[in-house]
Scaffold this motif. Sequence first.
Motif, PDB file in Angstrom:
ATOM      1  N   TYR A 114      -9.988  -4.770   0.282  1.00 15.84           N
ATOM      2  CA  TYR A 114      -9.803  -3.385   0.677  1.00 15.84           C
ATOM      3  C   TYR A 114     -11.078  -2.573   0.446  1.00 15.84           C
ATOM      4  O   TYR A 114     -11.819  -2.812  -0.504  1.00 15.84           O
ATOM      5  CB  TYR A 114      -8.669  -2.749  -0.144  1.00 15.84           C
ATOM      6  CG  TYR A 114      -7.403  -3.572  -0.158  1.00 15.84           C
ATOM      7  CD1 TYR A 114      -6.484  -3.495   0.875  1.00 15.84           C
ATOM      8  CD2 TYR A 114      -7.147  -4.465  -1.206  1.00 15.84           C
ATOM      9  CE1 TYR A 114      -5.330  -4.270   0.876  1.00 15.84           C
ATOM     10  CE2 TYR A 114      -6.002  -5.238  -1.224  1.00 15.84           C
ATOM     11  CZ  TYR A 114      -5.100  -5.137  -0.174  1.00 15.84           C
ATOM     12  OH  TYR A 114      -3.978  -5.909  -0.186  1.00 15.84           O
ATOM     13  N   THR A 126      -3.437   0.977  -5.783  1.00 16.39           N
ATOM     14  CA  THR A 126      -2.395   1.376  -4.829  1.00 16.39           C
ATOM     15  C   THR A 126      -2.153   0.288  -3.789  1.00 16.39           C
ATOM     16  O   THR A 126      -1.088   0.257  -3.173  1.00 16.39           O
ATOM     17  CB  THR A 126      -2.752   2.695  -4.118  1.00 16.39           C
ATOM     18  OG1 THR A 126      -3.948   2.527  -3.337  1.00 16.39           O
ATOM     19  CG2 THR A 126      -2.951   3.833  -5.112  1.00 16.39           C
ATOM     20  N   SER A 127      -3.130  -0.623  -3.614  1.00 13.28           N
ATOM     21  CA  SER A 127      -2.953  -1.712  -2.649  1.00 13.28           C
ATOM     22  C   SER A 127      -1.863  -2.681  -3.091  1.00 13.28           C
ATOM     23  O   SER A 127      -1.337  -3.445  -2.273  1.00 13.28           O
ATOM     24  CB  SER A 127      -4.263  -2.477  -2.447  1.00 13.28           C
ATOM     25  OG  SER A 127      -4.632  -3.174  -3.629  1.00 13.28           O
ATOM     26  N   GLU A 171       2.140   9.783  -1.161  1.00 10.28           N
ATOM     27  CA  GLU A 171       2.317   9.225  -2.496  1.00 10.28           C
ATOM     28  C   GLU A 171       0.975   9.098  -3.206  1.00 10.28           C
ATOM     29  O   GLU A 171       0.857   9.383  -4.412  1.00 10.28           O
ATOM     30  CB  GLU A 171       2.991   7.859  -2.425  1.00 10.28           C
ATOM     31  CG  GLU A 171       4.464   7.889  -2.045  1.00 10.28           C
ATOM     32  CD  GLU A 171       5.047   6.490  -2.012  1.00 10.28           C
ATOM     33  OE1 GLU A 171       5.925   6.192  -2.831  1.00 10.28           O
ATOM     34  OE2 GLU A 171       4.595   5.697  -1.165  1.00 10.28           O
ATOM     35  N   GLN A 172      -0.053   8.657  -2.480  1.00  7.31           N
ATOM     36  CA  GLN A 172      -1.373   8.522  -3.078  1.00  7.31           C
ATOM     37  C   GLN A 172      -1.901   9.872  -3.554  1.00  7.31           C
ATOM     38  O   GLN A 172      -2.463   9.983  -4.655  1.00  7.31           O
ATOM     39  CB  GLN A 172      -2.342   7.890  -2.080  1.00  7.31           C
ATOM     40  CG  GLN A 172      -2.072   6.423  -1.815  1.00  7.31           C
ATOM     41  CD  GLN A 172      -3.264   5.733  -1.181  1.00  7.31           C
ATOM     42  OE1 GLN A 172      -4.388   5.897  -1.606  1.00  7.31           O
ATOM     43  NE2 GLN A 172      -3.005   4.943  -0.154  1.00  7.31           N
ATOM     44  N   HIS A 224      -0.153  10.809  -6.715  1.00  6.15           N
ATOM     45  CA  HIS A 224      -0.636  10.024  -7.841  1.00  6.15           C
ATOM     46  C   HIS A 224      -2.010  10.495  -8.310  1.00  6.15           C
ATOM     47  O   HIS A 224      -2.270  10.575  -9.524  1.00  6.15           O
ATOM     48  CB  HIS A 224      -0.688   8.543  -7.479  1.00  6.15           C
ATOM     49  CG  HIS A 224       0.646   7.867  -7.531  1.00  6.15           C
ATOM     50  ND1 HIS A 224       1.458   7.915  -8.641  1.00  6.15           N
ATOM     51  CD2 HIS A 224       1.322   7.127  -6.619  1.00  6.15           C
ATOM     52  CE1 HIS A 224       2.561   7.239  -8.419  1.00  6.15           C
ATOM     53  NE2 HIS A 224       2.504   6.751  -7.201  1.00  6.15           N
ATOM     54  N   MET A 277       0.851  -1.195   0.000  1.00  7.97           N
ATOM     55  CA  MET A 277       0.000   0.000   0.000  1.00  7.97           C
ATOM     56  C   MET A 277       0.886   1.244   0.000  1.00  7.97           C
ATOM     57  O   MET A 277       1.862   1.303   0.745  1.00  7.97           O
ATOM     58  CB  MET A 277      -0.908  -0.008   1.237  1.00  7.97           C
ATOM     59  CG  MET A 277      -1.856   1.171   1.337  1.00  7.97           C
ATOM     60  SD  MET A 277      -3.197   1.117   0.140  1.00  7.97           S
ATOM     61  CE  MET A 277      -4.231  -0.153   0.861  1.00  7.97           C
ATOM     62  N   LEU A 278       0.563   2.223  -0.831  1.00 10.05           N
ATOM     63  CA  LEU A 278       1.340   3.437  -0.908  1.00 10.05           C
ATOM     64  C   LEU A 278       1.066   4.334   0.287  1.00 10.05           C
ATOM     65  O   LEU A 278      -0.001   4.300   0.891  1.00 10.05           O
ATOM     66  CB  LEU A 278       1.002   4.200  -2.193  1.00 10.05           C
ATOM     67  CG  LEU A 278       1.302   3.489  -3.516  1.00 10.05           C
ATOM     68  CD1 LEU A 278       0.872   4.373  -4.677  1.00 10.05           C
ATOM     69  CD2 LEU A 278       2.767   3.138  -3.631  1.00 10.05           C
ATOM     70  N   ARG A 279       2.060   5.168   0.641  1.00  8.38           N
ATOM     71  CA  ARG A 279       1.884   6.147   1.703  1.00  8.38           C
ATOM     72  C   ARG A 279       0.864   7.189   1.263  1.00  8.38           C
ATOM     73  O   ARG A 279       0.623   7.400   0.069  1.00  8.38           O
ATOM     74  CB  ARG A 279       3.201   6.833   2.034  1.00  8.38           C
ATOM     75  CG  ARG A 279       4.310   5.916   2.513  1.00  8.38           C
ATOM     76  CD  ARG A 279       5.449   6.754   3.113  1.00  8.38           C
ATOM     77  NE  ARG A 279       5.798   7.863   2.253  1.00  8.38           N
ATOM     78  CZ  ARG A 279       6.725   7.809   1.302  1.00  8.38           C
ATOM     79  NH1 ARG A 279       7.362   6.681   1.056  1.00  8.38           N
ATOM     80  NH2 ARG A 279       7.006   8.882   0.573  1.00  8.38           N
ATOM     81  N   GLY A 293       1.041  -1.774  -4.169  1.00  8.76           N
ATOM     82  CA  GLY A 293       2.346  -1.218  -3.857  1.00  8.76           C
ATOM     83  C   GLY A 293       3.283  -1.274  -5.048  1.00  8.76           C
ATOM     84  O   GLY A 293       2.870  -1.195  -6.213  1.00  8.76           O
ATOM     85  N   THR A 294       4.579  -1.460  -4.784  1.00  7.14           N
ATOM     86  CA  THR A 294       5.568  -1.468  -5.857  1.00  7.14           C
ATOM     87  C   THR A 294       5.468  -2.720  -6.726  1.00  7.14           C
ATOM     88  O   THR A 294       6.037  -2.763  -7.822  1.00  7.14           O
ATOM     89  CB  THR A 294       6.985  -1.374  -5.277  1.00  7.14           C
ATOM     90  OG1 THR A 294       7.203  -2.463  -4.363  1.00  7.14           O
ATOM     91  CG2 THR A 294       7.180  -0.055  -4.536  1.00  7.14           C
TER      92      THR A 294
END
Length: 238
Positions: free
Chosen positions: A207, A73-74, A6-7, A10, A1-3, A76-77
Amino acid sequence: MLRADEQTRHFDEFADILLRCNHLYRPSIDSIALLNAVESRRQIEIFDYTNSADAFTRAFGMRNSLKCLQALTSLGTAIHGYRKVCDLGCGSGAFSLAFAYLARNPLLELHGLDASETQLSLSEELMSVARLPGKFEFERRSLPTQIGYLPDLTLSSYWFCENEHVIFDPALFDLTVGRELLVVDYEKIIDHITAFLPRGFRILGRYSANIEVPTALTEFVAQEKASVHSIHIGRVQD
């Protein structure tokens, strides 16, 4: 999950991409009427895309893309590692657009499938205008069907709510899932997928979130906030 920061970044950047495509999303008399009708009924809708594809895209396209972005975004990378991706029932390309933006992968091969020629034409135009890295192909197919390869990831945005019988048929469900599947849909549909998940699959994550619509997009989305529900499924390894 992005911070959280960061969200936010985006969503602001993605808003700029959506605005490049504003001619596809600008409200019309038909889209406003469709939006008002759906909001007044407050139920799961089955749309006639043969006659309302353009109105549907203008009424819900931006909102759905924002919901799909939030769900993505869940990942992540890990999103950068999916190369072969199938957008099941891609419609006008909401999930494809969000995935391509967040993945930023020049090696991405995204294959969109839908039964509506009109929707597919909108998907192709959307991805052309957005100018995101990757290779994109959109094909008319009656779904569900064997697509001939196993994607790294299958995407599905509000397809299962219109094809709910697939959830209850393990053989049909198997056709819809790549190595992984990410679904954005009504919470009731996510509940059904969870309850009736066939053997051979496992839930990687579920989520729910509320998103704030970027100010620049409120003219098109017609609301300031939206809720999104998603589920991430994987095949059990032999």
